[in-house]
Design a protein around this motif. Structure first.
Motif: not given
Length: 267
Positions: A138-166
């Protein structure tokens, strides 16, 4: 935006657990795109982007030690930013493809880090400490989830407005090119899938489907039913194997002769 980012990240957690566990196909782009559209309040756009990415990535799979592009992160981030920017499928595809390739390397790093827990599990198995083995898995799965979720969270948190301007700054001719490319990518996905599945005896079925679509004007669902009917007729008229009896049957065994004339004993 923080709440939306958390909800989209939750979709990523569910999809990652499914991909590394039960495999209920929740991780497929069609499902994750729909879920992202649901949490962002535009389920129709989520289905359209997810369906396009699903067709494009039909043939993407991991074989042996090969790590394929991260279709989970690509589909979720692409769908989310496509909806938030208001650009729909065009932005979704344009974002999903490079994101999937970039986060592919994060997936490799996560699985490399998991080696630490695998060695711990091996040591626990040698000691006979069975309870620790599940914990390390389960610790292995937690590492995989962490590496997957952090980029998703950051991209949605800060990326929507910048993508629209782009996309507002991109010339119209480039946007038309992206639309055309988006229409071609599903065909590439089908080509990748056929490259793995198509064999010398199966090309005629592809031809029948092409004729039904190009000259018969049939819908995808109708062609699917035709394919099911043709497959049934082929199996019914030309079975792969038949059972023959000989002296061995008296001993409780059955000899099955396949289409190549080879005899296989089923005990």
């Amino acid at each position: 935006m923080l709440v939306q980012a958390c909800l989209v990240a939750l979709v990523g957690i569910v999809a990652t657990i499914d991909y590394n566990g039960p495999l209920f196909m929740i991780h497929r782009p069609l499902v994750t795109g729909t879920m992202v559209g649901l949490v962002l309040g535009d389920i129709a756009q989520g289905v359209m982007i997810g369906a396009t990415l699903e067709l494009m990535w039909l043939g993407v799979t991991g074989i042996g030690g090969y790590t394929p592009p991260d279709t989970i992160s690509g589909a979720i981030i692409g769908t989310a930013l496509g909806i938030l920017s208001g650009q729909g499928t065009t932005a979704g595809i344009a974002i999903a493809v490079p994101v999937a390739v970039i986060t592919q390397q994060l997936d490799v790093l996560a699985k490399t880090a998991d080696i630490f827990f695998v060695k711990k599990a091996d040591a626990a198995a040698e000691r006979g400490d069975i309870s620790k083995i599940g914990l390390y898995q389960f610790a292995c799965l937690g590492i995989i989830v962490l590496f997957k979720v952090v980029p998703i969270f950051l991209a949605v948190l800060v990326g929507g407005e910048y993508v629209q301007h782009l996309f507002d700054m991109i010339p119209e001719v480039v946007m038309k090119g992206l639309n055309v490319a988006g229409g071609l990518l599903p065909a590439i996905g089908f080509g990748m899938l056929l490259n793995m599945m198509l064999k010398k005896d199966n090309w005629v079925f592809l031809l029948v489907g092409f004729i039904c679509a190009a000259f018969g004007g049939m819908s995808t669902i109708a062609i699917t039913f035709v394919g099911v009917a043709v497959s049934y007729l082929v199996i019914w008229m030309r079975p792969d194997a038949h059972v023959v009896t000989n002296d061995a049957s008296e001993a409780g065994s059955v000899v099955v002769e396949n289409s190549d004339g080879e005899e296989v004993y089923d005990l």
